[in-house]
Scaffold this active site. Structure first.
Site, PDB file in Angstrom:
ATOM      1  N   ILE A  66       0.650  -0.689  -0.196  1.00 57.85           N
ATOM      2  CA  ILE A  66      -0.094   0.029  -0.056  1.00 57.85           C
ATOM      3  C   ILE A  66       0.967   1.105  -0.520  1.00 57.85           C
ATOM      4  O   ILE A  66       1.611   1.208   1.192  1.00 57.85           O
ATOM      5  CB  ILE A  66      -0.951   0.430   1.411  1.00 57.85           C
ATOM      6  CG1 ILE A  66      -1.793  -1.157   1.164  1.00 57.85           C
ATOM      7  CG2 ILE A  66      -1.558   1.132   1.228  1.00 57.85           C
ATOM      8  CD1 ILE A  66      -2.616  -1.983   3.010  1.00 57.85           C
ATOM      9  N   GLY A  67       0.376   1.941  -1.318  1.00 57.60           N
ATOM     10  CA  GLY A  67       1.296   3.063  -1.439  1.00 57.60           C
ATOM     11  C   GLY A  67       2.756   2.260  -2.529  1.00 57.60           C
ATOM     12  O   GLY A  67       3.275   1.947  -2.198  1.00 57.60           O
TER      13      GLY A  67
ATOM     14  N   GLN B 118      -7.403   3.187   0.844  1.00 53.18           N
ATOM     15  CA  GLN B 118      -7.052   2.439   1.295  1.00 53.18           C
ATOM     16  C   GLN B 118      -7.796   2.731   2.701  1.00 53.18           C
ATOM     17  O   GLN B 118      -8.598   2.580   4.334  1.00 53.18           O
ATOM     18  CB  GLN B 118      -5.957   2.343   2.391  1.00 53.18           C
ATOM     19  CG  GLN B 118      -5.136   3.751   2.943  1.00 53.18           C
ATOM     20  CD  GLN B 118      -3.977   3.897   3.903  1.00 53.18           C
ATOM     21  OE1 GLN B 118      -3.043   4.091   3.643  1.00 53.18           O
ATOM     22  NE2 GLN B 118      -3.586   3.125   4.882  1.00 53.18           N
TER      23      GLN B 118
ATOM     24  N   HIS C  46       0.221   6.530   6.354  1.00 57.38           N
ATOM     25  CA  HIS C  46       0.691   6.796   7.605  1.00 57.38           C
ATOM     26  C   HIS C  46      -0.479   7.036   8.531  1.00 57.38           C
ATOM     27  O   HIS C  46       0.235   7.593   9.538  1.00 57.38           O
ATOM     28  CB  HIS C  46       1.980   7.236   7.992  1.00 57.38           C
ATOM     29  CG  HIS C  46       3.452   6.720   6.678  1.00 57.38           C
ATOM     30  ND1 HIS C  46       3.730   5.810   6.601  1.00 57.38           N
ATOM     31  CD2 HIS C  46       3.978   7.160   5.657  1.00 57.38           C
ATOM     32  CE1 HIS C  46       3.857   5.532   5.977  1.00 57.38           C
ATOM     33  NE2 HIS C  46       4.825   6.105   5.223  1.00 57.38           N
TER      34      HIS C  46
ATOM     35  N   GLU D 265       4.795  -0.183   8.770  1.00 54.48           N
ATOM     36  CA  GLU D 265       6.465   0.538   7.917  1.00 54.48           C
ATOM     37  C   GLU D 265       6.116   1.606   9.048  1.00 54.48           C
ATOM     38  O   GLU D 265       5.195   2.823   8.847  1.00 54.48           O
ATOM     39  CB  GLU D 265       5.850   0.676   7.142  1.00 54.48           C
ATOM     40  CG  GLU D 265       7.212  -0.154   6.390  1.00 54.48           C
ATOM     41  CD  GLU D 265       7.970  -0.320   4.701  1.00 54.48           C
ATOM     42  OE1 GLU D 265       8.075  -1.228   4.543  1.00 54.48           O
ATOM     43  OE2 GLU D 265       7.364   0.839   4.700  1.00 54.48           O
ATOM     44  N   ASP D 266       6.996   2.560   9.602  1.00 53.37           N
ATOM     45  CA  ASP D 266       6.785   3.835  10.043  1.00 53.37           C
ATOM     46  C   ASP D 266       6.140   4.343  10.496  1.00 53.37           C
ATOM     47  O   ASP D 266       6.142   5.653  11.218  1.00 53.37           O
ATOM     48  CB  ASP D 266       6.273   5.584   8.577  1.00 53.37           C
ATOM     49  CG  ASP D 266       7.241   5.456   6.985  1.00 53.37           C
ATOM     50  OD1 ASP D 266       8.631   4.164   7.654  1.00 53.37           O
ATOM     51  OD2 ASP D 266       7.122   5.102   6.048  1.00 53.37           O
TER      52      ASP D 266
END
Length: 268
Positions: A43-44, A87, A111, A136-137
């Site tokens: 995703i992204g 999303q 995010h 992530e992140d």
């Protein structure tokens, strides 16, 4: 041969050790799938660098990137599909998950805390048993800028997924096999068991017949408890204690099962 991190450096993805350093962890986590016909959904898409990195690392994988920016379609290539959608769109996420049947999902999208948790709730259930879901992140959600990434969420994802560690440790998440954390990211593994319904039916038959030892009834009670079958779990643990009342862990399990039954009644 180049390592996954080396491939990421060549492609210029921020997942490499030049930036976030995720790829060294991913090589360890995903090595068993390197030459299997799996599906990876990311995703992204951004500049497509991570999609190209995955395509070079996985020799037989289907790589699917999701993004809201139609310009990302230009990153589609042989072995790489790009799908446009948000999303935050439940129908879109469910549809993509159903036709891709992903083994690996990596959330490197907006995010925002609310988007992260919303996406997980919709996508994890479609993950192939034994698959891995990575977020992530997470470092964005601690420190002075955390409020910027909160969105409409009641808590940051670090708190939300931190609770999963406790639930997994206390056997309250039968669908989650394990959780691994590394700097700024978390990997959540889905249980590899694929026939839990059949197991549950067989356990119910044994419970009806009474053909089991005290220890078997105890472990069946734990299984039924973790599957949310509290009434049957009460019966199983009662039989275990009836057959052998000397084992303290039987009584501890019964207290836990009765507490869950009371909590469920109160909620209803």
């Amino acid at each position: 041969m180049l390592s996954l991190d080396d491939l990421g450096i060549v492609q210029g993805t921020d997942k490499s050790s030049v930036c976030h350093g995720y790829l060294k962890h991913y090589e360890r986590l995903f090595a068993p799938w390197q030459h299997d016909p799996i599906t990876l959904v990311e995703i992204g898409v951004f500049d497509g660098a991570s999609l190209r990195t995955w395509r070079q690392f996985f020799s037989r994988a289907r790589i699917v990137g999701l993004d809201i920016d139609r310009d990302c379609l230009r990153h589609a290539a042989e072995g790489i599909e790009v799908v446009i959608g948000s999303q935050t769109d439940a129908a879109f996420l469910d549809e993509v998950a159903r036709w891709t049947r992903p083994n690996i999902i990596i959330d490197d999208g907006s995010h925002q805390a609310d988007d992260i948790m919303f996406t997980f709730e919709h996508m994890f259930r479609h993950l192939v048993p034994g698959g891995c879901y990575v977020i992530e992140d997470l470092s964005a959600h601690v420190g002075p800028n955390a409020s910027y990434w909160r969105g409409k969420a009641e808590c940051p994802p670090t708190d939300h997924f931190g609770r999963f560690f406790q639930e997994v440790a206390t056997r309250q998440c039968p669908d989650i096999e394990r959780i691994e954390a590394f700097p700024s990211a978390v990997a959540i593994w889905k249980s590899a068991r694929t026939n839990l319904d059949a197991v549950e039916a067989r356990v119910a038959q044994l419970l009806d017949s009474g053909d089991a030892t005290a220890e078997s009834f105890y472990r069946q009670a734990l299984f039924l408890r973790d599957r949310g079958k509290i009434g049957q779990a009460e019966v199983a643990i009662a039989r275990a204690i009836e057959m052998d009342s000397t084992r303290p862990w039987y009584h501890t399990a019964r207290e836990d099962i009765l507490a869950r039954a009371q909590a469920r009644t109160a909620a209803e």
